[in-house]
Design an enzyme around this catalytic site. Structure first.
Site, PDB file in Angstrom:
ATOM      1  N   CYS A 175     -10.196 -12.711  26.411  1.00 50.19           N
ATOM      2  CA  CYS A 175      -9.287 -12.603  25.443  1.00 50.19           C
ATOM      3  C   CYS A 175      -9.728 -11.344  24.915  1.00 50.19           C
ATOM      4  CB  CYS A 175      -9.133 -14.101  24.304  1.00 50.19           C
ATOM      5  SG  CYS A 175      -8.513 -12.913  22.750  1.00 50.19           S
ATOM      6  N   HIS A 185       0.648  -1.192   0.135  1.00 52.14           N
ATOM      7  CA  HIS A 185      -0.078  -0.137  -0.004  1.00 52.14           C
ATOM      8  C   HIS A 185       0.987   1.164  -0.043  1.00 52.14           C
ATOM      9  CE1 HIS A 185       0.619   0.703   4.612  1.00 52.14           C
ATOM     10  NE2 HIS A 185       0.042  -1.062   4.515  1.00 52.14           N
ATOM     11  N   HIS A 232     -11.595 -12.394  21.389  1.00 47.61           N
ATOM     12  CA  HIS A 232     -12.598 -13.996  21.180  1.00 47.61           C
ATOM     13  C   HIS A 232     -13.618 -13.627  22.582  1.00 47.61           C
ATOM     14  CE1 HIS A 232      -8.616 -15.361  19.067  1.00 47.61           C
ATOM     15  NE2 HIS A 232      -9.730 -16.171  18.402  1.00 47.61           N
ATOM     16  N   HIS A 284       4.173   1.728   2.886  1.00 42.77           N
ATOM     17  CA  HIS A 284       4.674   0.696   2.451  1.00 42.77           C
ATOM     18  C   HIS A 284       5.490   1.318   1.010  1.00 42.77           C
ATOM     19  CE1 HIS A 284       2.179  -3.023   3.177  1.00 42.77           C
ATOM     20  NE2 HIS A 284       2.931  -2.494   3.854  1.00 42.77           N
ATOM     21  N   CYS A 292      -5.779 -17.238  19.642  1.00 44.05           N
ATOM     22  CA  CYS A 292      -5.154 -16.269  18.721  1.00 44.05           C
ATOM     23  C   CYS A 292      -3.498 -17.278  19.098  1.00 44.05           C
ATOM     24  CB  CYS A 292      -5.232 -15.432  19.732  1.00 44.05           C
ATOM     25  SG  CYS A 292      -6.380 -14.314  19.774  1.00 44.05           S
ATOM     26  N   LYS A 332     -12.670   7.584   1.444  1.00 44.90           N
ATOM     27  CA  LYS A 332     -13.791   6.639   1.681  1.00 44.90           C
ATOM     28  C   LYS A 332     -13.452   4.981   1.793  1.00 44.90           C
ATOM     29  CE  LYS A 332     -16.253   9.055  -2.240  1.00 44.90           C
ATOM     30  NZ  LYS A 332     -16.760   8.652  -3.325  1.00 44.90           N
ATOM     31  N   LYS A 386     -11.632  11.938  -1.982  1.00 48.61           N
ATOM     32  CA  LYS A 386     -12.020  11.117  -2.428  1.00 48.61           C
ATOM     33  C   LYS A 386     -11.039   9.911  -2.136  1.00 48.61           C
ATOM     34  CE  LYS A 386     -10.317   9.045  -7.347  1.00 48.61           C
ATOM     35  NZ  LYS A 386     -10.881   8.932  -8.129  1.00 48.61           N
ATOM     36  N   CYS A 390      -4.032 -17.005  24.569  1.00 46.53           N
ATOM     37  CA  CYS A 390      -5.532 -17.624  24.728  1.00 46.53           C
ATOM     38  C   CYS A 390      -5.124 -18.798  24.013  1.00 46.53           C
ATOM     39  CB  CYS A 390      -5.807 -15.937  24.292  1.00 46.53           C
ATOM     40  SG  CYS A 390      -7.275 -16.290  23.139  1.00 46.53           S
TER      41      CYS A 390
END
Length: 504
Positions: free
Chosen positions: A144, A18, A147, A21, A129, A298, A295, A126
């Site tokens: 957790c 993205h 969860h 990066h 996880c 969103k 733009k 957990c």
RNA sequence: GGCGCCGUAGCUCAGUUGGUGAGAGCGCUCGACUCAUAAUCGAGAGGUCGACAGUUCAAAUCUGUCCGGCGCUACCA
């Protein structure tokens, strides 16, 4: 002449590439390109981080083996970076044999030196996880946070790195090396972390096997973070080619986001110390791109914006330049489609591209299409000299936005100069020739200096103004000398280099 | 809680070690030009540099307090 080894972090394969990066990788690419222009020996490294529980789990979900999954996702980064025209010399993957060898070598060394020890790790675990949680992170009565199920108190034997033992050495390193972390604001943060005192860290896991095994205890794999950091050393031969390592390591520069500052400025240097590596890295820390503007808001988050979508709209160089020019290296800054468009139109279409067009047309009309030589005493010579000095200083300080701003002053001033002289009103002859030669010379130098941000288009412009060879093979500071435009070469007109764009 | 960052023109941001009347780009207004991609050039409007107090001959720039935004405090650039 020197050496420059620039690195991006290795990106976690679970992520899709993205703009965050891209911003990081582009910064490294541009700085490395600048060093290439200086004639330095350069190595630009990037790659992907492929171990760990998360990769294992998403591989399962995708119905693939971990390595198949890693192969597939690593390719997305490779493709994205190629599309961005990153000139990386290497692309490392933590699943490669060379990396396994380096990790085992470095940590074995630390182990032999007594900096790694076994201890019992206990905590709230957990099962869902497959991870530990700090007491404070739990909700309700030891449940957790994800969860919402009760966690279990687990006890596990783990290997620990004696980070606390390096407190003093790290403090000394900071004290002796003012530029080890830049900008200063982030250096202060690192010092703050140090001041709070360091605790030993767990560096292995026995619960998973998708990782690099601990050489002296095959039931454990190194925790993903500690294997990941070592990639930088792997890539220049640590553990396999000592000579190469000795050659490149002293000039290593890490470019990292502020979220992983701690790992790169504290843990990593300490690990190097533990393995008797003499030289420690220089770390350049940058902030985040914040998503603003109509733009793109969103999409909600900058991690949802793919570089390829923006390249489709603005071209590689349009995207590269706008990102590098608009975001000061260091603080967080706003990223928006509108700003990108504005930067593209102003810097590239209106200023640079349009200058190339108008110069080519006037040369065609008044000089028979032959570019005249510049005037050694041109007022633009001083403008260029100043702008070059500022550009060079800014790249040296790892400030691409400042460098590009300085470079663009040449372009603006050349537009002013033309406006003032109005060569299109003159009769063909020495007066026009002098003005157009100056403009071409300014363009020539600006094109070299702009190459790190617009490598592809710079080459096109280079040919348009009749220069032989390529921009890539130019060497600074010599190439920035006023007066090198040869004159007598053919200047071509053509389609706009950067067509002006409208908001769609 | 601890540590740290940020708050400068409508917008995005520069402002080295404190010192000529506080800057750039964009946007806006007016004008010029018409070689060029309705691009370019000039002029202008616009800021009590978050607030308060302090240090100093002098502070956007140092100190303290406060207000506001945010980050980190073991694993997303």
């Amino acid at each position: 002449m020197g050496r420059y080894f620039g690195t991006t972090p290795i990106f976690y394969v679970n992520d899709a590439p993205h703009v965050g990066h891209a911003y990081n990788a582009l910064s490294v690419d541009a700085v490395c390109r600048w060093h290439r222009l200086l004639g330095d020996e350069v190595r630009f490294l990037t790659g992907t981080d492929e171990h760990g529980l998360k990769v294992m789990r998403s591989a399962q979900e995708a119905g693939r083996s971990p390595i198949e999954h890693a192969d597939h996702n690593s390719g997305r980064f490779r493709d994205a970076w190629a599309e961005m025209n990153l000139a990386n010399d290497d692309f490392i993957r933590t699943t490669e044999p060379r990396h396994h060898a380096a990790v085992q070598a470095m940590l074995q060394r630390a182990y032999d030196n007594g900096h790694i020890y076994q201890a019992t790790y206990s905590g709230w675990y957990c099962v869902g996880c497959e991870a530990y949680y700090a007491e404070d992170d739990l909700i309700d009565d030891h449940a957790c946070p994800i969860h919402k199920r009760p966690v279990e108190h687990m006890v596990e034997d783990n290997w620990f790195f004696r980070l606390s033992a390096f407190q003093k050495q790290l403090e000394d390193w900071f004290a002796a090396t003012p530029g080890n972390v830049t900008p200063d604001g982030f250096r202060n943060e690192a010092l703050g972390i140090l001041r709070q005192g360091l605790e030993d860290v767990s560096i292995s896991r026995s619960s998973i096997d998708w990782g690099i095994s601990v050489p002296w205890d095959p039931d454990h794999v190194f925790y993903v973070w500690y294997d990941a950091l070592i990639n930088y050393a792997t890539a220049v031969g640590y553990g396999t080619d000592q000579e190469q390592f000795d050659t490149w390591w002293p000039s290593v520069h890490h470019f990292v986001g502020k979220d992983i500052l701690r790992f790169h400025t504290i843990y990593w240097p300490a690990m190097l110390m533990a393995a008797d590596v003499e030289h420690l890295p220089t770390v350049h820390v940058h902030g985040f791109l914040l998503l603003g503007g109509e733009k793109m808001s969103k999409t909600g988050n900058v991690t949802k914006v793919a570089p390829s979508d923006l390249i489709a709209d603005f071209g590689v160089d349009g995207f590269r330049h706008a990102v590098l020019r608009d975001h000061p290296f260091g603080p967080d800054s706003e990223f928006s489609y509108e700003a990108l468009l504005s930067r593209y139109n102003v810097d590239l279409a209106n200023n640079y591209g349009n200058l190339v067009s108008r110069v080519a047309t006037v040369v065609a009309k008044k000089c028979n299409g032959i570019g005249p030589a510049p005037d050694p005493g041109s007022p633009l010579a001083a403008v260029v000299a100043t702008a070059f000095a500022e550009t060079a200083a800014a790249w040296e300080r790892t400030q691409p936005s400042v460098a590009l701003e300085a470079t663009w002053r040449i372009i603006r001033q050349t537009n002013e100069y033309l406006q003032e002289r109005e060569p299109w009103k003159m009769d063909a002859g020495p007066d026009v020739d002098a003005v157009m030669g100056d403009a071409l010379e300014a363009l020539r130098i600006a094109t070299v200096l702009a190459w790190p941000s617009i490598p592809e288009t710079a080459e096109l412009a280079w040919k348009r103004i009749g220069m032989p060879g390529t921009v890539a093979e130019q060497r600074l500071p010599a190439a920035a000398q006023w007066g090198l435009y040869p004159g007598g070469v053919t200047v071509e007109t053509g389609d706009p280099l950067f067509p002006r764009l409208k908001l769609t």
